[in-house]
Design a protein around this motif. Structure first.
Motif, short mmCIF file in Angstrom:
data_model
loop_
_atom_site.label_atom_id
_atom_site.label_comp_id
_atom_site.label_asym_id
_atom_site.label_seq_id
_atom_site.Cartn_x
_atom_site.Cartn_y
_atom_site.Cartn_z
N VAL A 169 -1.89 12.43 -0.28
CA VAL A 169 -2.56 11.18 -1.11
C VAL A 169 -3.79 11.54 -1.62
CG1 VAL A 169 -4.01 9.54 0.30
CG2 VAL A 169 -1.66 9.90 1.12
N SER A 170 -4.27 10.77 -2.70
CA SER A 170 -5.27 10.94 -3.40
C SER A 170 -6.09 9.94 -3.41
CB SER A 170 -5.00 11.51 -4.70
OG SER A 170 -4.12 10.64 -5.51
N ALA A 193 2.37 10.09 -3.56
CA ALA A 193 2.27 10.64 -2.12
C ALA A 193 3.81 10.86 -1.76
CB ALA A 193 1.64 9.27 -1.33
N HIS A 251 0.74 -1.11 -0.02
CA HIS A 251 -0.03 0.01 0.15
C HIS A 251 0.69 1.31 -0.05
CE1 HIS A 251 -4.25 -1.33 1.19
NE2 HIS A 251 -3.66 -2.24 0.49
N LYS A 291 -7.55 7.77 -5.59
CA LYS A 291 -7.25 6.54 -6.36
C LYS A 291 -6.06 5.45 -5.47
CE LYS A 291 -4.05 9.13 -9.34
NZ LYS A 291 -3.96 10.32 -8.56
N MET A 292 -5.52 6.13 -4.80
CA MET A 292 -4.42 5.10 -4.06
C MET A 292 -5.00 3.92 -3.10
SD MET A 292 -1.88 8.33 -2.86
CE MET A 292 -1.31 9.36 -4.17
N ARG A 293 -4.39 2.88 -3.23
CA ARG A 293 -4.84 1.76 -2.48
C ARG A 293 -5.13 2.18 -1.19
NH1 ARG A 293 -1.76 -3.66 -3.15
NH2 ARG A 293 -3.33 -4.66 -2.34
N LEU A 309 2.23 6.61 -6.96
CA LEU A 309 0.94 7.68 -7.52
C LEU A 309 1.28 8.94 -6.96
CD1 LEU A 309 -1.96 5.02 -7.46
CD2 LEU A 309 -0.66 5.96 -9.27
N ASP A 337 2.65 1.51 -3.35
CA ASP A 337 1.69 2.09 -4.43
C ASP A 337 1.47 3.81 -4.30
OD1 ASP A 337 -1.13 1.58 -6.40
OD2 ASP A 337 -1.70 2.54 -4.37
N ALA A 338 0.91 3.94 -3.13
CA ALA A 338 0.91 5.55 -2.91
C ALA A 338 1.98 6.16 -3.36
CB ALA A 338 0.46 5.44 -1.20
#
Ligand code: SIN
Length: 486
Positions: free
Chosen positions: A375-376, A351, A342, A378-380, A349, A345-346
């Motif tokens: 953080v936005s 973060a 997680h 679409k992130m897990r 994208l 992934d952040a």
């Protein structure tokens, strides 16, 4: 068991402890070291059936016992759990990894369900309803649903058991329980204490197993089992519900969450920062009600972030038995890898990592407490349950956007928000599509309130006066020709 701790390691079936069929065992490990701490019986489907046979035999007498008798036994169980607090808490820390202070708190929390439902047992009322004809009577009776299959998780090895078993027993049901294979020792010790409390043989049968799916199939395929109660993932919950349709067994599901934690610009930031300690770091973030999405008004986002960075930097990570430790390990390597995925992934994208983000070197499944900003949605971390010590901070501009972001989730278990504006408190509490709301409160869990979720977070409620309803059937008796004879 090691360290002089007292816990049985065999299956509890029909009022006695016995090895699993074929002598199979499963290892229990300390997630803070990866070392084996015990081996317990690894139940087979034959053991699952034997447990159901025992629960079937015990049911008529237990269901017919007076509510006062059931209440007395539960009350004694409560007292024995309190007296065994030190032992139970240490077992829990060893097999689950949570800090000892949290394990003490969990013993109290677990026992409080037993105390609460010992009292509720005596308050299961029926009704007499006025009939349309003078010589008729209409009675509404409440009766135990029958045999209950309970499947419980590792994150609260005691409380998730008592929250199901105490109301089931209070209602007059008998129970077959499959505790999580990671934390069977706490469960077996609770079973032993229930026997010491004077429980009749077979009202609670406990069968740890490594064959979760086969057990669920056995119990869901057995029409004697009338109710399944489960805490765990949404995907498994859905599967159980599909299978329960075969015999139309009743279902209670306490499933995943993706809790928003909203900090409005009028919030007391000290209260909100204190709230996050429990809402995020209890059990190292491995709770269904863990604050996952931290939504902060843009005017206070920097100030709030700095405050929690300082706060989290002071938190000690380590073995739960050590003094001052506030954050323990993940339950397994798999759990740890999910948390790290997680974070990765952040970051990929967009973060930024303000704190942590790595594993802790050495044995055990530790992850550093982590704070992510920018953080936005679409992130897990914003869409899935992270189940780890990760604070993911996103900003919002106004109340409407905060509520929209919060409700943009398939889950609906718990939401937190912080404000000092009374009108906003009402508006937002009503607008959030969640079963539990922490309003200026990061620690709401308590025996006397109904716990459960909207949407894909589950069905039914545990705790509160609602908790016992889940184990009761309603019967209507239409009594014709009552002789008035005056
Ligand atoms: C859970 O995480 O499933 C339960 C948390 C609680 O009872 O507070």
């Amino acid at each position: 068991m090691r360290n002089g701790l007292k816990a049985p390691t065999d299956l509890l079936i029909g009022g006695g402890f016995r090895p699993a069929q074929g002598g199979r065992t499963l290892d229990v490990e300390d997630p803070a070291t990866g070392e084996r701490i015990a081996s317990v019986g690894d139940g087979t489907v034959d053991d699952a059936r034997a447990a159901t046979d025992a629960a079937t035999q015990a049911l008529p007498a237990w269901r017919a016992a007076s509510a006062y008798e059931r209440s007395r036994i539960l009350r004694r169980w409560f007292g024995l759990q309190q007296a065994d607090k030190e032992n139970l808490a240490r077992i829990m820390t060893l097999e689950n990894g949570k800090p000892l202070s949290e394990s003490y708190a969990e013993v109290d929390y677990a026992a409080s369900f037993v105390e609460w439902f010992a009292e509720e047992a005596r308050r299961v009322y029926g009704r007499v309803v006025p009939a349309t004809r003078a010589e008729k009577r209409i009675l509404v009776l409440r009766q135990a649903v029958g045999i209950v299959a309970a499947i419980t998780p590792w994150n609260f090895p005691a409380a998730m058991i008592t929250r199901k078993v105490a109301p089931a027993l209070a209602a007059g049901c008998t129970v077959v329980l499959k505790p999580a294979p990671e934390t069977p020792l706490t469960a077996l010790r609770l079973g032993e204490l229930l026997l010491q409390a004077g429980a009749p043989a077979g009202i609670l049968n406990i069968v740890p197993t490594s064959e979760a799916a086969a057990f669920a199939d056995t119990w869901l395929g057995d029409e004697r089992v009338r109710k399944i109660t489960f805490t765990g993932s949404t995907s498994v919950g859905k599967e159980l519900m599909r299978k329960a349709s075969g015999h139309l067994q009743k279902v209670s599901l306490e499933l995943g969450g993706q809790a928003p934690f909203i900090v409005f610009d009028d919030a007391d930031l000290d209260v909100a920062a204190a709230g996050i300690t429990t809402a995020k770091f209890r059990n190292a973030g491995q709770t269904c009600v863990a604050a996952n999405r931290i939504l902060v008004h843009e005017r206070v986002a920097d100030a709030f972030t700095e405050r929690i960075v300082r706060q989290v930097q002071r938190m000690r990570v380590g073995h739960g038995m050590e003094d001052g430790v506030e954050i323990g390990p993940m339950i397994s390597e798999r759990g740890r890898q999910k948390v790290l995925a997680h974070v990765e992934d952040a970051v990929a994208l967009g973060a930024s990592v303000r704190l942590g983000g790595q594993t802790v070197s050495g044995p055990g499944y530790f992850v550093e407490p982590t704070i992510l900003t920018d953080v936005s949605p679409k992130m897990r971390v914003m869409r899935e349950e992270t189940f780890g010590p990760v604070i993911a901070i996103a900003r919002f501009r106004d109340e409407r956007e905060a509520v929209e972001l919060a409700n943009d989730a398939e889950y609906g278990l718990a939401a937190y928000f912080f404000t000092r504006d009374g009108s906003r408190a009402w508006r937002v509490a009503e607008a959030l599509e969640y079963g539990i709301i922490g309003l200026n409160d990061g620690a709401f869990s308590t025996a006397q309130a109904p716990f459960g979720g909207y949407k894909e977070s589950g069905l039914g409620r545990e705790g509160g006066k609602e908790g016992i309803e889940e184990f009761l059937e309603t019967k209507f008796v239409s009594w014709g020709a009552v002789g008035m004879g005056v």
